[in-house]
Enzyme design. Sequence first.
Site, mmCIF file in Angstrom:
data_model
loop_
_atom_site.group_PDB
_atom_site.id
_atom_site.type_symbol
_atom_site.label_atom_id
_atom_site.label_comp_id
_atom_site.label_asym_id
_atom_site.label_seq_id
_atom_site.Cartn_x
_atom_site.Cartn_y
_atom_site.Cartn_z
ATOM 1 N N ALA A 66 0.883 -0.964 -0.032
ATOM 2 C CA ALA A 66 0.099 -0.101 0.181
ATOM 3 C C ALA A 66 0.939 1.235 -0.104
ATOM 4 C CB ALA A 66 -0.865 0.029 1.190
ATOM 5 N N GLY A 112 0.324 -4.822 1.099
ATOM 6 C CA GLY A 112 -0.863 -4.858 0.125
ATOM 7 C C GLY A 112 -0.636 -5.585 -1.195
ATOM 8 N N GLU A 115 -1.126 -9.053 -0.232
ATOM 9 C CA GLU A 115 -2.367 -9.439 0.183
ATOM 10 C C GLU A 115 -3.506 -9.423 -1.363
ATOM 11 O OE1 GLU A 115 -2.081 -6.057 3.022
ATOM 12 O OE2 GLU A 115 -3.240 -7.391 4.222
ATOM 13 N N GLU A 135 4.540 -5.433 7.260
ATOM 14 C CA GLU A 135 3.688 -4.125 8.163
ATOM 15 C C GLU A 135 4.149 -3.836 9.558
ATOM 16 O OE1 GLU A 135 2.253 -6.221 5.900
ATOM 17 O OE2 GLU A 135 1.018 -5.356 4.784
HETATM 18 N N1 COA Z 1 4.429 2.808 -0.630
HETATM 19 C C1 COA Z 1 4.914 4.075 -1.139
HETATM 20 N N2 COA Z 1 6.064 4.407 -1.897
HETATM 21 C C2 COA Z 1 6.974 3.338 -2.037
HETATM 22 C C3 COA Z 1 6.559 1.998 -1.574
HETATM 23 C C4 COA Z 1 5.179 1.717 -0.670
HETATM 24 N N3 COA Z 1 4.964 0.890 -0.387
HETATM 25 N N4 COA Z 1 7.481 0.925 -2.064
HETATM 26 C C5 COA Z 1 8.404 1.596 -2.581
HETATM 27 N N5 COA Z 1 8.072 2.964 -3.017
HETATM 28 C C6 COA Z 1 8.629 4.019 -3.591
HETATM 29 C C7 COA Z 1 9.810 4.517 -2.861
HETATM 30 O O1 COA Z 1 9.397 5.582 -1.889
HETATM 31 C C8 COA Z 1 10.722 4.985 -4.018
HETATM 32 O O2 COA Z 1 10.137 6.327 -4.217
HETATM 33 P P1 COA Z 1 11.287 7.605 -4.666
HETATM 34 O O3 COA Z 1 12.049 7.245 -5.654
HETATM 35 O O4 COA Z 1 10.247 8.718 -5.000
HETATM 36 O O5 COA Z 1 12.023 7.890 -3.446
HETATM 37 C C9 COA Z 1 10.373 4.238 -5.232
HETATM 38 O O6 COA Z 1 9.058 3.563 -4.650
HETATM 39 C C10 COA Z 1 11.389 3.045 -5.302
HETATM 40 O O7 COA Z 1 11.569 2.572 -4.114
HETATM 41 P P2 COA Z 1 13.130 2.337 -3.533
HETATM 42 O O8 COA Z 1 12.843 1.980 -1.733
HETATM 43 O O9 COA Z 1 14.004 3.499 -3.756
HETATM 44 O O10 COA Z 1 13.490 0.844 -4.077
HETATM 45 P P3 COA Z 1 14.563 -0.245 -3.601
HETATM 46 O O11 COA Z 1 15.216 -0.898 -4.453
HETATM 47 O O12 COA Z 1 15.536 0.590 -2.883
HETATM 48 O O13 COA Z 1 13.761 -0.753 -2.293
HETATM 49 C C11 COA Z 1 11.882 -2.012 -1.576
HETATM 50 C C12 COA Z 1 12.836 -1.706 -2.629
HETATM 51 C C13 COA Z 1 10.711 -2.784 -2.071
HETATM 52 C C14 COA Z 1 12.565 -3.104 -0.508
HETATM 53 C C15 COA Z 1 11.368 -0.799 -0.888
HETATM 54 O O14 COA Z 1 10.704 0.091 -1.694
HETATM 55 C C16 COA Z 1 10.562 -0.979 0.333
HETATM 56 O O15 COA Z 1 10.497 -1.414 1.279
HETATM 57 N N6 COA Z 1 9.179 -0.714 0.174
HETATM 58 C C17 COA Z 1 8.156 -0.561 1.170
HETATM 59 C C18 COA Z 1 7.715 -2.032 1.196
HETATM 60 C C19 COA Z 1 6.628 -1.977 2.262
HETATM 61 O O16 COA Z 1 6.883 -1.841 3.736
HETATM 62 N N7 COA Z 1 5.408 -2.642 2.061
HETATM 63 C C20 COA Z 1 4.333 -2.493 3.026
HETATM 64 C C21 COA Z 1 3.426 -1.244 3.136
HETATM 65 S S1 COA Z 1 2.300 -1.565 4.100
#
Ligand code: COA
Length: 259
Positions: A66, A112, A115, A135
């Site tokens: 999400a 999400g 999910e 989460e």
């Molecule tokens: N919500 C909002 N933005 C998100 C996102 C999310 N769940 N997951 C990734 N993004 C965005 C990042 O903020 C980034 O945006 P920016 O370039 O404007 O800063 C872009 O997507 C790329 O992500 P980034 O984190 O730079 O890529 P990465 O390869 O370094 O890491 C992940 C990849 C998936 C490990 C990392 O993005 C992450 O941990 N995301 C969140 C996962 C999460 O907690 N999901 C559950 C949400 S309830």
Amino acid sequence: MNFENILVDKNDSLAQITINRPKKLNALNKATINELNLAFEALEDDNSIRVIILTGSGEKAFVAGADISEFAHFSVDEGRSLAKSGQEMLFDYVENLSTPVIAALNGFALGGGLELAMCCHFRIASDNAKMGLPEVSLGVIPGYGGTQRLPQLVGKGKAMEMIMTAGMISAEESKECGLINQVTTQEELLPLANKIASKIARNSSVAISAAIRAINANFEYGVNGFDVEIEEFGECFGTKDFSEGTTAFLNKTKPSFKN
Ligand code: COA
């Protein structure tokens, strides 16, 4: 229909929905959830569509969760309503569609995103995909059905471990624990999804929707799935597809189901 965050393609009886926010790793914001709801609704109403494939754009993510930026400042009531409206509009809705939905996971399926994959009728993945429900690392729990559907697929102990550690597991491990059905290369992912979808599309879609209702009944509180199966089984006998399927078998020809 024109969408900003998703792409919808149709090819004969198959449809593909691609979540298309690759710069944000296809994170599910409110607008994307609304558009997915509209797209699924339209495809469910389209009698020519027999199977829907759901995937993400780019090579990195199916859906990385999400959209955290949208809910970071929510109150208790807003948090509750986010989960409730999302579950009703998309997650429960997809699970109960009569058109089969295959999730093709092309990369991260987190929070999400996982999910969403879990409410689809089944899942396949590319070998670079990583699955997890992170989460609790954000101080919250899965709110789009993850605490319910993950144990259904992988068992209670594995679900507890995945949710408590907030860790990610590989596509291979996801297959071993029953979260996904098949793993292939990224290149072969959509061809494989289409191959499985075409196989499904040859069968009676009327019978398939009855099977979805009967299988889902197993997981509905207070519902006897065996009774639902008896009811759905009986109803099949009144359909043109049943007559077509059995007649074709007895005449040693291939059935042509008209839906
Ligand atoms: N919500 C909002 N933005 C998100 C996102 C999310 N769940 N997951 C990734 N993004 C965005 C990042 O903020 C980034 O945006 P920016 O370039 O404007 O800063 C872009 O997507 C790329 O992500 P980034 O984190 O730079 O890529 P990465 O390869 O370094 O890491 C992940 C990849 C998936 C490990 C990392 O993005 C992450 O941990 N995301 C969140 C996962 C999460 O907690 N999901 C559950 C949400 S309830």
